[in-house]
Design an enzyme around this catalytic site. Sequence first.
Site, mmCIF file in Angstrom:
data_model
loop_
_atom_site.group_PDB
_atom_site.id
_atom_site.type_symbol
_atom_site.label_atom_id
_atom_site.label_comp_id
_atom_site.label_asym_id
_atom_site.label_seq_id
_atom_site.Cartn_x
_atom_site.Cartn_y
_atom_site.Cartn_z
ATOM 1 N N ASP A 11 0.845 -1.189 0.000
ATOM 2 C CA ASP A 11 0.000 0.000 0.000
ATOM 3 C C ASP A 11 0.883 1.242 0.000
ATOM 4 O OD1 ASP A 11 0.949 -0.167 2.632
ATOM 5 O OD2 ASP A 11 -0.890 -1.142 3.285
ATOM 6 N N ASP A 31 1.259 4.901 1.717
ATOM 7 C CA ASP A 31 0.815 5.805 2.781
ATOM 8 C C ASP A 31 1.473 7.163 2.576
ATOM 9 O OD1 ASP A 31 -0.593 3.726 3.910
ATOM 10 O OD2 ASP A 31 1.075 3.113 5.196
ATOM 11 N N ASP A 42 8.716 3.009 13.642
ATOM 12 C CA ASP A 42 9.304 1.875 14.348
ATOM 13 C C ASP A 42 10.755 1.590 13.953
ATOM 14 O OD1 ASP A 42 8.331 1.007 11.885
ATOM 15 O OD2 ASP A 42 7.101 -0.618 12.692
HETATM 16 P P1 ATP Z 1 3.632 -3.477 5.104
HETATM 17 O O1 ATP Z 1 4.404 -3.693 3.857
HETATM 18 O O2 ATP Z 1 3.391 -4.709 5.866
HETATM 19 O O3 ATP Z 1 2.373 -2.648 4.924
HETATM 20 P P2 ATP Z 1 4.562 -1.153 6.471
HETATM 21 O O4 ATP Z 1 5.947 -0.765 6.905
HETATM 22 O O5 ATP Z 1 3.926 -0.300 5.444
HETATM 23 O O6 ATP Z 1 4.630 -2.646 6.038
HETATM 24 P P3 ATP Z 1 2.274 -0.594 8.084
HETATM 25 O O7 ATP Z 1 1.714 -1.388 9.198
HETATM 26 O O8 ATP Z 1 1.498 -0.415 6.847
HETATM 27 O O9 ATP Z 1 3.687 -1.227 7.774
HETATM 28 O O10 ATP Z 1 2.645 0.820 8.713
HETATM 29 C C1 ATP Z 1 3.055 1.920 7.903
HETATM 30 C C2 ATP Z 1 4.185 2.662 8.592
HETATM 31 O O11 ATP Z 1 3.728 3.194 9.853
HETATM 32 C C3 ATP Z 1 5.390 1.828 8.943
HETATM 33 O O12 ATP Z 1 6.264 1.708 7.835
HETATM 34 C C4 ATP Z 1 5.995 2.605 10.081
HETATM 35 O O13 ATP Z 1 6.725 3.710 9.601
HETATM 36 C C5 ATP Z 1 4.777 3.126 10.807
HETATM 37 N N1 ATP Z 1 4.351 2.206 11.880
HETATM 38 C C6 ATP Z 1 3.467 1.184 11.774
HETATM 39 N N2 ATP Z 1 3.308 0.562 12.945
HETATM 40 C C7 ATP Z 1 4.090 1.214 13.824
HETATM 41 C C8 ATP Z 1 4.359 1.066 15.220
HETATM 42 N N3 ATP Z 1 3.781 0.096 15.918
HETATM 43 N N4 ATP Z 1 5.221 1.930 15.791
HETATM 44 C C9 ATP Z 1 5.799 2.923 15.095
HETATM 45 N N5 ATP Z 1 5.594 3.098 13.787
HETATM 46 C C10 ATP Z 1 4.766 2.273 13.154
HETATM 47 MG MG MG Z 2 1.951 -0.534 4.730
#
Ligand code: ATP
Ligand code: MG
Length: 497
Positions: free
Chosen positions: A56, A58, A187
């Site tokens: 996705d 963001d 994170d």
């Molecule tokens: P994926 O490919 O699984 O979607 P992602 O890194 O995009 O991985 P998401 O859960 O979509 O993960 O979260 C988007 C972003 O928000 C992360 O890349 C991170 O920067 C931030 N984030 C998500 N969860 C947390 C958390 N628990 N603590 C701090 N930052 C977070």
């Molecule tokens: Mg994501």
Amino acid sequence: MSDQPVIIPRSDHPISRKWISQNAIRVLYRLKESGHLAYLVGGGVRDLLLGREPKDFDIATDAKPNEIKKIFRNCRLIGRRFRLAHIHFHDEIIEVATFRSNITDEESAVETAVNVDAGASASMQAIARTETAVPDTVLPGSTNSAEVHGPVPSERPRPPRMLKSGDGMILRDNVFGTPEQDAIRRDFTVNALFYGIVDYAVIDYVGGMDDLQKGLIRIIGDPVVRFTEDPVRMVRAVRFAAVLGFEIEARTYEALLDHKDKIALASPARMYEEVQKLFLLGEGEKTFQMLRHTGMFGVLFPHINAWIDTEEEGFPHTWVGKALEWVDTCVQAGRKVQPHILFCLMFGPYVEMKAAGLRSGGMAPLDALDAAVVEFLAEIVPRVQVPRKVALAIREILWNQGRFEKTQGKAPLYFLRRPGFADAFEYLRFTSELTGERLELRAWWKEFFKAHPLQPGEAVPAQERKAAPLQAKGPEGRKRRRRRPGRSRPKPGAPKT
Ligand code: ATP
Ligand code: MG
């Protein structure tokens, strides 16, 4: 953490706009034209830099939620914990979040007051109520805070935007911040890179580019503080390491081993979402091995972990891993595996073992299965809130296994046309392959299936599936249902349409 980010110009990184969703690009441009800062952030940037297809896209911006809503007609504000904007397009939702700040950053000016809420639970008794003093005006283009937080009645204190438990766990964080603050509250370093459409550069406040090159999952800031604030981050560390083929950086890993028990404090509903990502992204088996190795699996699923540790006919300790290998093969071949199939493949034999124990104590088979599923749910839900509908689907799959034995008369066709057939057959396919049992039966059903293709209108749509309520039965067993007057008993074997 330096004030000046490292800027990686377009010429020095591989991200091309053509790999980014057109909707995300549109949102970025609209925000820019409205006078706001806006960046692609998080996993999207990480994956593009690694040449992977992002799940996705963001966006983070300095526009406040209400401002975003005014800019986009197709916008919905969601979330109680964080207020986020969802921009709806016909085939995609782009998530837009206002830059946020992490209160634990000592550079932020904070006020701290202790608020003891008489009605709060024991762990909440000593809540540190902290509200940031970062003024809303730090954000270019921001409006007054009343617009964002609503008018504040004078006799009642405004609810805190940042709330931590006495143990340091974040209970609420909705503090707006600067782009840098937004990067460092994320994170992992590789998840904190920004990509802008003004100059197509990547902005790195946290050394994320270095870690991407080294293949390291490194928590931003002090690992103990960050894992305590949100224990789900430990589970995420393992997921990213497994899916990206990265290592967890040494300090991050050490803290994870020392603090893994805190995973038990995380919200079970959130953990259910996270567990699906752990096992359904194509690297479930590897993730499982890492979770077992770190002891995290035992914290997430204590009962199943104990079962895996027992050896009975050589299966329990290899079963879950084999189930996940199977799931990985499906996912990697582009098949979507539903959560109830995942949980049934992983934990079906555990439930069956419980049911067998109850049957041997004299319980009727269906009652024993119901009671086993209820027990399984009660064990798992305190840590991972598996929904009841998933438990019901597991019960149906396991119950239907007996129907495969009935290959005479009208029973096979009746079963074949039932909506639960496909799920039950998936379970039979996997279990027969793993155990070497019922292989002939499986081959028989495969042939039968081929010989009886579905006619249009023959299948019972999935929505019509009616699962009986799941209840633990008392020693007296299943209650008899009184038949409603005027309802004739269906003819045995009549296919449902
Ligand atoms: P994926 O490919 O699984 O979607 P992602 O890194 O995009 O991985 P998401 O859960 O979509 O993960 O979260 C988007 C972003 O928000 C992360 O890349 C991170 O920067 C931030 N984030 C998500 N969860 C947390 C958390 N628990 N603590 C701090 N930052 C977070
Ligand atoms: Mg994501």
